[in-house]
Enzyme design. Structure first.
Site, PDB file in Angstrom:
ATOM      1  N   TYR A 150     -47.531  37.164  23.452  1.00  0.00           N
ATOM      2  CA  TYR A 150     -47.900  38.251  24.082  1.00  0.00           C
ATOM      3  C   TYR A 150     -49.189  38.607  24.324  1.00  0.00           C
ATOM      4  CZ  TYR A 150     -42.901  39.447  23.686  1.00  0.00           C
ATOM      5  OH  TYR A 150     -41.493  39.368  23.682  1.00  0.00           O
ATOM      6  N   LYS A 197     -40.174  28.028  14.556  1.00  0.00           N
ATOM      7  CA  LYS A 197     -39.738  27.161  15.427  1.00  0.00           C
ATOM      8  C   LYS A 197     -40.536  25.807  15.112  1.00  0.00           C
ATOM      9  CE  LYS A 197     -36.741  25.277  18.483  1.00  0.00           C
ATOM     10  NZ  LYS A 197     -35.210  25.067  17.976  1.00  0.00           N
ATOM     11  N   ASP A 229     -33.572  29.711  16.555  1.00  0.00           N
ATOM     12  CA  ASP A 229     -32.124  29.498  17.185  1.00  0.00           C
ATOM     13  C   ASP A 229     -31.083  29.742  16.188  1.00  0.00           C
ATOM     14  OD1 ASP A 229     -33.379  27.287  16.202  1.00  0.00           O
ATOM     15  OD2 ASP A 229     -32.327  25.801  17.797  1.00  0.00           O
ATOM     16  N   ASP A 253     -39.106  40.199  18.888  1.00  0.00           N
ATOM     17  CA  ASP A 253     -38.919  41.187  19.790  1.00  0.00           C
ATOM     18  C   ASP A 253     -37.283  40.890  20.081  1.00  0.00           C
ATOM     19  OD1 ASP A 253     -38.922  42.973  21.875  1.00  0.00           O
ATOM     20  OD2 ASP A 253     -40.043  41.814  23.366  1.00  0.00           O
ATOM     21  N   ASP A 257     -33.894  43.347  18.561  1.00  0.00           N
ATOM     22  CA  ASP A 257     -32.785  43.934  19.402  1.00  0.00           C
ATOM     23  C   ASP A 257     -31.488  43.373  19.066  1.00  0.00           C
ATOM     24  OD1 ASP A 257     -34.822  45.303  20.845  1.00  0.00           O
ATOM     25  OD2 ASP A 257     -34.141  44.730  22.815  1.00  0.00           O
TER      26      ASP A 257
END
Ligand code: NAD
Length: 367
Positions: A150, A197, A229, A253, A257
């Protein structure tokens, strides 16, 4: 005075109610804070400042200089929510949500803490099967907030046919967020699951190496590494396996959620954005809910629980934070619900009545 003989005086809280349901839910959280002052003998100085769309209406900026300055001078910030359809047509850089980035960046808030737990009396609200949530879920997502993709360079080729977003992490950025996660785990379930990852990304290989190095300073905390994942899958398959989930910015992020949804109630989840000196900004995870604003039906508990996080993390008032959480638990156990949590047999109350009930429960606590 709390059990350590501490009485908090002259500590400043900048209050930013914002838009939509923001003012309604913040009002209830402040009622509960007043009850804490009364029961435990503390005194907080609160000042209210405009942020978001209402600030744009007032002075042409969603994050007025005066508001940011007031936050910088405070010990903590309590934020409601910003945004709404009235301001959707504003250009990107003027939109209310930009105020959040301005606050995070301007205040140096690099660690985002989001507890996702199922309250015993709300188990039925989870979208997961009862057998998956029967043992309870109590996860703390610790997300790095000011680095990663970001904040890397974002580029588009001259012909517009390709694009690139850079994901950059330095060892010091990883180290400081990892320490926050391990410190949190020490006082919880003593387990950190670090998400990356590393089978593909170089930044993740650095992340994994640094987190492994930091873990050696915390021999009582168990560390495991998990690819993002797999973490997304395990959150719905076996969420009870997680204690502290440590992630970089974008993975956090998404996963935070997901974690919040498995608890079944967006109106119940608080959050804290912190820096190392204890300063923090506290807010519910939900938005300004313009569809229900001004109707006295919003659930104020996420904001009230954000006050509990503030008492614990910024002011080290653990007993007071426990008291607020216990009060919320008692009120839920008594069957009171705002309409977002309506269930057979529940007594539906409005925003203000829910705030009053928690306030009363705090006032009944013995010092
Ligand atoms: P939202 O979280 O505001 O609402 C989603 C749904 O959840 C709505 O149906 C709403 O009524 C409900 N809801 C949310 N909080 C609730 C509560 N406390 N009690 C009961 N029901 C509640 O998300 P959205 O509708 O996507 O966004 C609305 C506005 O909020 C947008 O302008 C968005 O940009 C902004 N937003 C702000 C923040 C923030 O200030 N941190 C975060 C997310 C969205």
């Amino acid at each position: 005075m709390n059990e350590n003989g501490i009485t908090v005086r002259n500590k400043k809280i900048a209050v930013l109610p914002g838009d939509g349901i923001g003012p309604e839910i913040v009002r209830e959280a402040l009622k509960v804070l007043k009850a804490v002052e009364q029961v435990f003998g503390h005194r907080f100085d609160t000042g209210t400042y405009p942020v978001g769309g209402c600030a744009h209406d007032l002075c042409g900026s969603c994050l007025p200089e005066e508001t940011l300055e007031a936050c910088k001078c405070a010990d903590a910030v309590l934020l409601g929510a910003v945004g709404g359809p009235k301001w959707d047509a504003l250009p990107g850089e003027e939109r209310p949500e930009r105020a959040l980035l301005g606050l995070r960046g301007g205040l140096g808030l690099f660690a985002n803490l989001r507890p996702a737990k199922i309250w015993p009396s709300l188990k039925g609200a989870s979208p997961l099967k009862p057998e998956i949530v029967s043992g309870g879920i109590d996860i703390l997502v610790v997300r790095e907030l000011t680095g990663g993709i970001y904040f890397g360079a974002h580029r588009r080729s001259a012909d517009g046919k390709s694009a690139c977003d850079e994901m950059v992490y330095s060892d010091s950025e990883v180290e400081r967020i990892a320490k926050v996660a391990f410190e949190c785990a020490k006082s919880r379930g003593k387990k950190v699951t670090s998400v990356d990852k590393a089978n593909v990304l170089e930044s993740s290989r650095l992340w994994r190496a640094i987190v492994g190095r930091v873990s050696k300073e915390y021999p009582d905390v168990v560390l495991d590494h998990m690819y993002v994942d797999n973490a997304a899958m395990q959150l719905v398959r076996d969420p009870a396996r997680f204690d502290v989930l440590l992630t970089e910015n974008m993975f956090g992020d998404i996963l935070s959620d997901e974690a919040s949804q498995i608890t079944g109630s967006i109106g119940m989840l608080p959050s804290a954005s912190l820096r190392l000196d204890g300063f923090g900004m506290y807010e519910p995870i939900h938005g300004s809910a313009p569809d229900i604003a001004g109707k006295n039906i919003a659930n104020p508990l996420a904001t009230i629980l954000s006050v509990a996080m503030m008492l614990r993390s910024t002011f080290s008032l653990h007993r007071e934070a426990d008291a607020v959480e216990e009060a919320v638990s008692k009120v839920l156990d008594s069957g009171l619900r705002t309409s977002d949590l309506a269930a057979p047999g529940a007594s539906i109350v409005g925003t203000a009545q829910m705030g009053d009930a928690v306030t009363e429960a705090v006032l009944k606590m013995v010092k």
